[in-house]
Design a protein around this motif. Structure first.
Motif, mmCIF file in Angstrom:
data_model
loop_
_atom_site.group_PDB
_atom_site.id
_atom_site.type_symbol
_atom_site.label_atom_id
_atom_site.label_comp_id
_atom_site.label_asym_id
_atom_site.label_seq_id
_atom_site.Cartn_x
_atom_site.Cartn_y
_atom_site.Cartn_z
ATOM 1 N N ALA A 29 0.808 -1.220 0.000
ATOM 2 C CA ALA A 29 0.000 0.000 0.000
ATOM 3 C C ALA A 29 0.844 1.275 0.000
ATOM 4 C CB ALA A 29 -0.952 -0.003 1.192
ATOM 5 N N GLN A 30 1.961 1.288 0.721
ATOM 6 C CA GLN A 30 2.787 2.494 0.733
ATOM 7 C C GLN A 30 3.286 2.818 -0.671
ATOM 8 O OE1 GLN A 30 6.261 2.405 3.278
ATOM 9 N NE2 GLN A 30 7.051 4.343 2.452
ATOM 10 N N LYS A 31 3.799 1.837 -1.382
ATOM 11 C CA LYS A 31 4.264 2.060 -2.752
ATOM 12 C C LYS A 31 3.104 2.458 -3.659
ATOM 13 C CE LYS A 31 7.016 -0.108 -6.437
ATOM 14 N NZ LYS A 31 6.134 0.311 -7.544
ATOM 15 N N PHE A 32 1.954 1.830 -3.471
ATOM 16 C CA PHE A 32 0.757 2.146 -4.234
ATOM 17 C C PHE A 32 0.419 3.631 -4.115
ATOM 18 C CE2 PHE A 32 -3.990 2.156 -4.480
ATOM 19 C CZ PHE A 32 -4.170 1.565 -5.719
ATOM 20 N N VAL A 33 0.490 4.149 -2.892
ATOM 21 C CA VAL A 33 0.210 5.572 -2.644
ATOM 22 C C VAL A 33 1.321 6.447 -3.213
ATOM 23 C CG1 VAL A 33 -0.085 7.322 -0.844
ATOM 24 C CG2 VAL A 33 -1.206 5.087 -0.613
ATOM 25 N N ASP A 34 2.554 6.082 -2.935
ATOM 26 C CA ASP A 34 3.687 6.896 -3.392
ATOM 27 C C ASP A 34 3.745 6.985 -4.918
ATOM 28 O OD1 ASP A 34 4.453 7.370 -0.792
ATOM 29 O OD2 ASP A 34 6.039 5.844 -0.773
ATOM 30 N N ASP A 35 3.339 5.922 -5.591
ATOM 31 C CA ASP A 35 3.359 5.896 -7.054
ATOM 32 C C ASP A 35 2.160 6.600 -7.683
ATOM 33 O OD1 ASP A 35 5.694 4.468 -6.918
ATOM 34 O OD2 ASP A 35 4.807 2.525 -7.451
ATOM 35 N N GLY A 36 1.211 7.039 -6.839
ATOM 36 C CA GLY A 36 0.026 7.710 -7.366
ATOM 37 C C GLY A 36 -0.946 6.773 -8.059
ATOM 38 N N ASP A 37 -0.908 5.494 -7.701
ATOM 39 C CA ASP A 37 -1.797 4.532 -8.340
ATOM 40 C C ASP A 37 -3.211 4.565 -7.771
ATOM 41 O OD1 ASP A 37 -0.100 3.525 -10.267
ATOM 42 O OD2 ASP A 37 0.781 2.034 -8.927
ATOM 43 N N ASN A 38 -3.468 5.460 -6.810
ATOM 44 C CA ASN A 38 -4.797 5.598 -6.215
ATOM 45 C C ASN A 38 -5.532 6.841 -6.722
ATOM 46 O OD1 ASN A 38 -3.202 7.523 -4.988
ATOM 47 N ND2 ASN A 38 -3.845 7.067 -2.889
ATOM 48 N N THR A 39 -5.019 7.480 -7.779
ATOM 49 C CA THR A 39 -5.609 8.731 -8.243
ATOM 50 C C THR A 39 -5.547 8.826 -9.765
ATOM 51 O OG1 THR A 39 -5.650 11.134 -7.874
ATOM 52 C CG2 THR A 39 -3.469 10.075 -8.001
ATOM 53 N N TYR A 40 -5.959 9.940 -10.293
ATOM 54 C CA TYR A 40 -5.985 10.139 -11.747
ATOM 55 C C TYR A 40 -4.579 9.994 -12.318
ATOM 56 C CZ TYR A 40 -10.626 12.010 -10.779
ATOM 57 O OH TYR A 40 -11.919 12.154 -10.358
ATOM 58 N N GLY A 41 -4.483 9.247 -13.415
ATOM 59 C CA GLY A 41 -3.199 8.978 -14.019
ATOM 60 C C GLY A 41 -2.544 7.720 -13.507
ATOM 61 N N GLY A 42 -3.099 7.127 -12.427
ATOM 62 C CA GLY A 42 -2.560 5.886 -11.877
ATOM 63 C C GLY A 42 -3.407 4.696 -12.273
ATOM 64 N N LYS A 43 -3.265 3.604 -11.548
ATOM 65 C CA LYS A 43 -3.963 2.371 -11.907
ATOM 66 C C LYS A 43 -5.451 2.429 -11.613
ATOM 67 C CE LYS A 43 0.039 -0.708 -11.259
ATOM 68 N NZ LYS A 43 0.584 -1.839 -10.454
ATOM 69 N N PHE A 44 -5.813 2.995 -10.463
ATOM 70 C CA PHE A 44 -7.214 3.037 -10.047
ATOM 71 C C PHE A 44 -7.510 4.415 -9.456
ATOM 72 C CE2 PHE A 44 -5.406 -1.162 -9.107
ATOM 73 C CZ PHE A 44 -6.216 -2.000 -9.866
ATOM 74 N N VAL A 45 -8.545 5.064 -9.923
ATOM 75 C CA VAL A 45 -8.975 6.307 -9.279
ATOM 76 C C VAL A 45 -9.858 5.914 -8.102
ATOM 77 C CG1 VAL A 45 -10.148 8.501 -9.560
ATOM 78 C CG2 VAL A 45 -8.871 7.528 -11.473
ATOM 79 N N THR A 46 -9.368 6.138 -6.903
ATOM 80 C CA THR A 46 -10.111 5.765 -5.701
ATOM 81 C C THR A 46 -10.757 6.993 -5.084
ATOM 82 O OG1 THR A 46 -8.106 5.936 -4.349
ATOM 83 C CG2 THR A 46 -8.669 3.768 -5.200
#
Length: 393
Positions: A314-331
């Motif tokens: 999860a830390q890498k997921f957040v740091d990589d921006g995969d939880n927002t626009y331009g990432g893997k999933f917009v949460t």
């Protein structure tokens, strides 16, 4: 089994306790929005499921009667913070099974300021097992229980994986950036992670005030129907419920001696697995997610439980921006509970409203481009978890 169409959705802006109208008025406004969105008359509805946590018996009827009195069955639903999605689950089940062609799910909450508390102090608490486990695992009896539940779960992740407090702050900052584009979000000011870390400390090293969602009042509704009903009435049938699952606690919630399990990680994993299997997809196929971020800590834990990232990732997921626009999933493009507020009975149906708008392509500045599959996660301790997959048809 009939395909279930989400024909109409509606919600009102959530407000702080004391700034709200009485719950029947809030419900009526949300109903007007949902039926206007569907282009349907209330008289077409055959059953209604009405969710709320804090209210007397048959408050569901009271909330509906100002809008219409058609004599249909009205079921009152209470499943703690997953109440709204539990009403949605029952309405979907009624339509999918063919019992009815059109059902209504309504959720509302008229809350008091401050931390959640028990109303009936003269009988056993449904949270006694959760309270006992929390007291044993984290202590800190001076901290309100909800903070101990979810802060303790975040602390367990920090201790196992070295997750820094800044990661939770980044989640809250992301929520604020999304909420800035949502006209019905309660908090729309953009925050930085530093702003979140600088807010008043609720639990040293574990949580600041801005990492917790605010209690709010509000209402939301969804109208579900069969494909044939939608065709007969000329309704928008572009969004359907492809799969849905509800889970409750199993012995692991307490036997694992892990606060992440106490707050429902396994309930979430099980519900998500059932949905993915029923739909024949994997989490990698999801475009947009509304998940239960009552605390930033629960959002992080839920990333892993839903399979959006691996355990410990999860830390890498957040740091990589995969939880927002331009990432893997917009949460939580809505801003989530952290920014939009959390009127318990309405939350699940507000999540539904956001995702239906996303799949219709009507989410304006929040729009996730090309969204065709949307996942909803709504969690209530005590416990119940509902995961719903919507598809664009």
């Amino acid at each position: 089994m009939s395909k279930v169409v989400v024909a109409g959705v509606g919600m009102i802006p959530f407000v702080k306790p004391g700034a709200n109208k009485p719950y029947p008025e809030m419900a009526t406004e949300a109903l007007r929005a949902a039926f206007a969105d569907a282009g349907l008359d209330y008289g077409a509805v055959q059953q209604a499921y009405v969710g709320y946590v804090y209210g007397d018996s048959t408050a569901g009827q009271c909330a509906l009667y100002d809008f219409g009195m058609t004599g249909i069955p009205v079921f009152n639903v209470n499943n703690n913070c997953s109440t709204g999605s539990s009403a949605l689950f029952l309405a979907r089940q009624a339509v999918e099974s063919g019992v009815v062609d059109c059902a209504l799910a309504l959720g509302f909450e008229q809350m008091n300021p401050g931390a959640l508390g028990s109303v009936f102090g003269d009988r056993p608490s449904p949270f006694q097992r959760f309270d006992d486990a929390t007291a044993e695992l984290v202590g800190h009896a001076e901290i309100p229980l909800a903070l101990r539940y979810f802060g303790g779960a975040g602390l367990a992740h920090m201790q196992q994986y070295g997750t820094p407090l800044e990661t939770f702050a980044k989640i809250r900052a992301k929520a604020s950036r999304h909420a800035a584009n949502n006209p019905v979000a309660l908090f729309r000011s953009v925050l930085t992670a530093d702003d979140v870390l600088a807010s008043p400390v609720m639990w040293p090293g574990v949580m600041t005030r801005l990492m917790a969602c605010p209690p709010t009042c509000g209402a939301a509704a969804a109208i579900l129907c069969s494909e044939s009903f939608a065709a007969r009435h000329g309704l928008d049938a572009s969004v359907r419920i492809r799969a849905q699952a509800m889970t409750t606690d199993t012995p692991v919630s307490f036997e694992a001696r892990d606060m992440r399990e106490v707050v429902g990680a396994s309930m979430t994993k099980s519900a998500a697995r059932q949905v993915y299997e029923a739909a024949g997809i994997g989490p990698e196929d999801i475009d947009v997610v509304e998940l239960h971020d009552c605390f930033a800590h629960n959002e992080l834990i839920t990333y892993e439980a839903l399979g959006l990232c691996p355990d410990g990732g999860a830390q890498k997921f957040v740091d990589d921006g995969d939880n927002t626009y331009g990432g893997k999933f917009v949460t939580n493009p809505s801003g989530g509970l952290l920014s939009k507020g959390h009127p318990l009975g309405a939350t699940g149906l507000a999540q539904c409203t956001e995702l239906v708008q996303q799949l219709r392509g009507t989410a304006d500045r929040r729009q996730v481009e090309g969204a065709s599959l949307a996942l909803q996660h709504n969690l209530g301790l005590g416990g119940a978890c509902v995961v719903t997959l919507y598809e664009k048809h």
